[in-house]
Structure formats: structure tokens, C-alpha cells
Design a protein around this motif. Structure first.
Motif, PDB file in Angstrom:
ATOM      1  N   UNK A 155       0.866  -1.099  -0.177  1.00 29.75           N
ATOM      2  CA  UNK A 155      -0.184  -0.038  -0.098  1.00 29.75           C
ATOM      3  C   UNK A 155       0.869   1.231  -0.068  1.00 29.75           C
ATOM      4  N   UNK A 156       0.317   2.257  -0.490  1.00 30.81           N
ATOM      5  CA  UNK A 156       1.039   3.609  -0.721  1.00 30.81           C
ATOM      6  C   UNK A 156      -0.189   4.674  -0.048  1.00 30.81           C
ATOM      7  N   UNK A 157       0.513   5.654   0.105  1.00 28.95           N
ATOM      8  CA  UNK A 157      -0.320   6.837   0.628  1.00 28.95           C
ATOM      9  C   UNK A 157      -1.548   7.103  -0.357  1.00 28.95           C
ATOM     10  N   UNK A 179      -0.096  10.837   6.939  1.00 34.22           N
ATOM     11  CA  UNK A 179       0.238  12.240   6.842  1.00 34.22           C
ATOM     12  C   UNK A 179       1.010  12.737   8.264  1.00 34.22           C
ATOM     13  N   UNK A 180       1.853  13.360   8.120  1.00 35.52           N
ATOM     14  CA  UNK A 180       2.376  13.783   9.420  1.00 35.52           C
ATOM     15  C   UNK A 180       2.640  12.901  10.512  1.00 35.52           C
ATOM     16  N   UNK A 181       2.982  11.723   9.987  1.00 39.10           N
ATOM     17  CA  UNK A 181       3.485  10.698  10.998  1.00 39.10           C
ATOM     18  C   UNK A 181       2.073   9.797  11.593  1.00 39.10           C
ATOM     19  N   UNK A 182       0.921  10.163  11.021  1.00 35.09           N
ATOM     20  CA  UNK A 182      -0.363   9.593  11.285  1.00 35.09           C
ATOM     21  C   UNK A 182      -0.749   8.713   9.997  1.00 35.09           C
TER      22      UNK A 182
END
Length: 215
Positions: A155-157, A179-182
């Protein structure tokens, strides 16, 4: 992570599913080998001879090629359905996520045609339930459509994924947002809440295609 297994591990699983002892298996295979030898094959990486492997597989009701396919992490399909995609229940998809090669496709009741050539060999379909992935605009997955899942794809973002909670084996279909470590699981329908992924959640596969049937 590789899902490969030894031939012995697979023979042991099938034998235990049939509730057969080592001796019973050898007898059904015309005593081609003895129980001690079969036990060594099951517990080590040693291979049976070609003749012994064929007879043991036949006794257990499987094909030799299916054993090698499972050893390589390829899930076999029944004859006549090699080009089709099995439709799984959401419960079964969760079980496959926990043990990918321990659940074959041979007893699937529903199959669909692939939407394009060169689909992943172990891909499967799920029928979308509800409207949480139905967006007001853009990409949308309506209730009753079929999604194709590739369990081997990383999986990717912003990938569309099937995620599962380890302890309940309850699976869900969402968009993965990193996003942002989440790590978040986002429904496309804004009326549903975004889920904060935690260490108990695993990704079972990436959704690669959608198939809608016209009534």
C-alpha cells in the motif's frame, strides 16, 4: 513478507484437516513410505520422492501441482475457473489475511470475470456493503459493486485498502492516508468518521479495480 511454506508443512495441514494420523495417511497412499518417514517430511524441509509425493497427494485428495503452488504462495483455483476471480465474504477475507495460503478458493460459490488482463494470481473480489465509500464526487464505490483486492501489493499513501483488526479479524474498506506521522483510514463518504489506525490493524490488500454489474 514471504508466504512460502515447505511441502511437508502443507501435507501436515491437509492431513490434520482430514483428522488422519500419519499411519492412516501412509496406508491410504499404499504404504509408499512409512509413518516415521512421513513425520520427517512434515517436520523438516526434506522432499518426498516424485512417486511418494504423487501417491500421498492423491490419498489426501489434492494435486501435486497444487502443493507446489501453495508452497510458492499461489492459491490454486478449481478446474474451469483459472481465469475467474473468486468473490469472498468479508469474514473469509479477514481469515485469509491472517493465514493467506491456508484458505483456498475451491469452495467459493461466486466467481466474476476479470475486468482486465494480467490480474494478480491471488487476487479476489469483495462485494461492497453500505455507502461509506460512496463519495459525493470523483472516485466512488457504491453499495453492491465488486472491488478486486491484490493481497500482495504494497500500500501507498492514498491507496484504497482492506484493513483488519488482529483480534477480531473484522475487515473494512477505506482509503489509506499517511500524513504527518499519522496513519488514517478514511471513508470517501464525509458522513462517516475517519479511523485512526493503530498497532492492532494490518493491511490485508490493496484494491486495484472496481466492477459494477448492470441489473
Amino acid at each position: 513478507m514471504s508466504n512460502s511454506k515447505s511441502i511437508g508443512q502443507i501435507l501436515r495441514r491437509i492431513r490434520r484437516e482430514k483428522l488422519w494420523t500419519l499411519q492412516k495417511t501412509c496406508e491410504e497412499a499404499d504404504n509408499i513410505i512409512d509413518a516415521a518417514r512421513l513425520s520427517r517430511i512434515e517436520s523438516t524441509n526434506s522432499m518426498p520422492s516424485l512417486v511418494a509425493g504423487y501417491k500421498i497427494a492423491k490419498a489426501l485428495g489434492v494435486k501435486v501441482e497444487d502443493l507446489f503452488n501453495e508452497a510458492e504462495g499461489v492459491i490454486s483455483k478449481p478446474s474451469g475457473y483459472e481465469e475467474k476471480i473468486p468473490v469472498l465474504s468479508w469474514v473469509r477475507a479477514g481469515a485469509m489475511c491472517s493465514s493467506p495460503t491456508s484458505h483456498g478458493f475451491s469452495d467459493c460459490d461466486e466467481w466474476i470475470s476479470p475486468p482486465r488482463p494480467n490480474m494478480a494470481p491471488n487476487c479476489y473480489a469483495l462485494k461492497v456493503r453500505g455507502d461509506s465509500m460512496q463519495a459525493p464526487h470523483g472516485t466512488s464505490f457504491s453499495d453492491g459493486c465488486y472491488i478486486i483486492v491484490d493481497p500482495a501489493m504494497a500500500p501507498e499513501n492514498r491507496s484504497y485498502v482492506i484493513a483488519m483488526t488482529r483480534d477480531t479479524e473484522e475487515s473494512t474498506f477505506k482509503q489509506l492516508i499517511m500524513d504527518a506521522g499519522q496513519t488514517l483510514l478514511k471513508p470517501l463518504n464525509p458522513h462517516y468518521p475517519i479511523i485512526q489506525a493503530n498497532e492492532d490493524m494490518i493491511i490485508c490488500g490493496v484494491v486495484t479495480d472496481m466492477v459494477s454489474r448492470i441489473a
